[in-house]
Structure formats: C-alpha cells, structure tokens
Design a protein around this motif. Structure first.
Motif, mmCIF file in Angstrom:
data_model
loop_
_atom_site.group_PDB
_atom_site.id
_atom_site.type_symbol
_atom_site.label_atom_id
_atom_site.label_comp_id
_atom_site.label_asym_id
_atom_site.label_seq_id
_atom_site.Cartn_x
_atom_site.Cartn_y
_atom_site.Cartn_z
ATOM 1 N N TYR A 61 0.840 -1.194 0.000
ATOM 2 C CA TYR A 61 0.000 0.000 0.000
ATOM 3 C C TYR A 61 0.873 1.240 0.000
ATOM 4 C CZ TYR A 61 -3.921 -3.041 1.110
ATOM 5 O OH TYR A 61 -4.884 -4.006 1.063
ATOM 6 N N GLU A 62 0.473 2.247 -0.764
ATOM 7 C CA GLU A 62 1.248 3.483 -0.870
ATOM 8 C C GLU A 62 1.340 4.229 0.451
ATOM 9 O OE1 GLU A 62 -0.367 5.893 -3.954
ATOM 10 O OE2 GLU A 62 0.089 4.451 -5.527
ATOM 11 N N ASP A 63 0.274 4.150 1.254
ATOM 12 C CA ASP A 63 0.267 4.895 2.506
ATOM 13 C C ASP A 63 0.914 4.146 3.668
ATOM 14 O OD1 ASP A 63 -1.636 2.965 2.891
ATOM 15 O OD2 ASP A 63 -3.193 4.327 3.598
ATOM 16 N N GLY A 64 1.466 2.966 3.394
ATOM 17 C CA GLY A 64 2.166 2.217 4.431
ATOM 18 C C GLY A 64 1.271 1.332 5.279
ATOM 19 N N THR A 65 0.006 1.160 4.898
ATOM 20 C CA THR A 65 -0.901 0.286 5.632
ATOM 21 C C THR A 65 -0.365 -1.138 5.598
ATOM 22 O OG1 THR A 65 -2.780 1.649 4.986
ATOM 23 C CG2 THR A 65 -3.277 -0.575 5.750
#
Length: 125
Positions: A61-65
C-alpha cells in the motif's frame, strides 16, 4: 458472480470476507481430501478454491498500511461492492440535491402562502 452477492445484503459482504479469511487446517479427525481446502465459513467446510490470499504482504500500500490478510480481504470486498454498483455515489449526490431543492421549494411556498393570504386573513379579523 461475487459482485451481485456483495450488494444483495450487508451480511453477504461479511460472508465474502469470511470466505477469504477462513482458510485453515482441517479439524482433528478430518482427513484432507485431494484438491480441496478447509474453510471454516464455507458450507460443509471443504472448498475447491485454493486460498486467494495465501500470505500477508502480497500487495504494498502506498500509505504504508500493513497488508494483512484481513486488510486485503476487506479491500477485495469493497472493490466487489464498487464494481456491482458504480453509480452509487452519483445517485446519492442526486438524491441529496433533490431533497435540498424540495426543502427550498417548500419553504418558498410557505412564505408565498403567508404573504399572499395575510391581507385576506386580516380582513376577516
């Protein structure tokens, strides 16, 4: 078709999530069948589909999830729901616009009635 199943009922979305995350080893005393996998939430327990979400971190995930199985299953369910009803947001926006317009027209008609018929009411009293 899982997209139809996703929008029929909220519990059906929960069922898809459970199927995607319910793979495990068979219970004690149950022998493994060829080409079958044990899924706690599938009717009868045996399912021919291998686990689609086999391990964590299958996607990034791009947001680091953290890409846990439950997070990926949740994303799959949301995607299936979106595929089944792509116009949901537009219909919701149009409905809100309609209700806002209806409320505005109702207030305007009420004010028109009050000021239009006030002289007649004053004549009668």
């Amino acid at each position: 078709d899982m997209t139809k199943l996703a929008i029929q009922d909220h519990h059906k979305s929960d069922y898809i999530f459970a199927i995607l995350t319910g793979y495990s080893d068979p219970p004690a005393g149950v022998e493994l069948q060829d080409g079958k996998h044990w899924n706690t939430y599938f009717d009868g327990g045996w399912i021919g589909m291998p686990p689609p979400l086999a391990y964590d971190e299958m996607v990034e995930y791009e947001d680091g999830t953290p890409a846990s199985r439950s997070q990926m299953a949740k994303d799959v369910v949301h995607f299936l729901t979106w595929c089944a009803d792509r116009n949901h947001d537009e219909r919701k926006r149009q409905g809100l616009l309609f209700l806002t317009s209806l409320g505005t027209i109702t207030v305007m008609m009420g004010l028109y009635k009050r000021y239009r018929f006030m002289p007649l009411k004053n004549q009668l009293t």
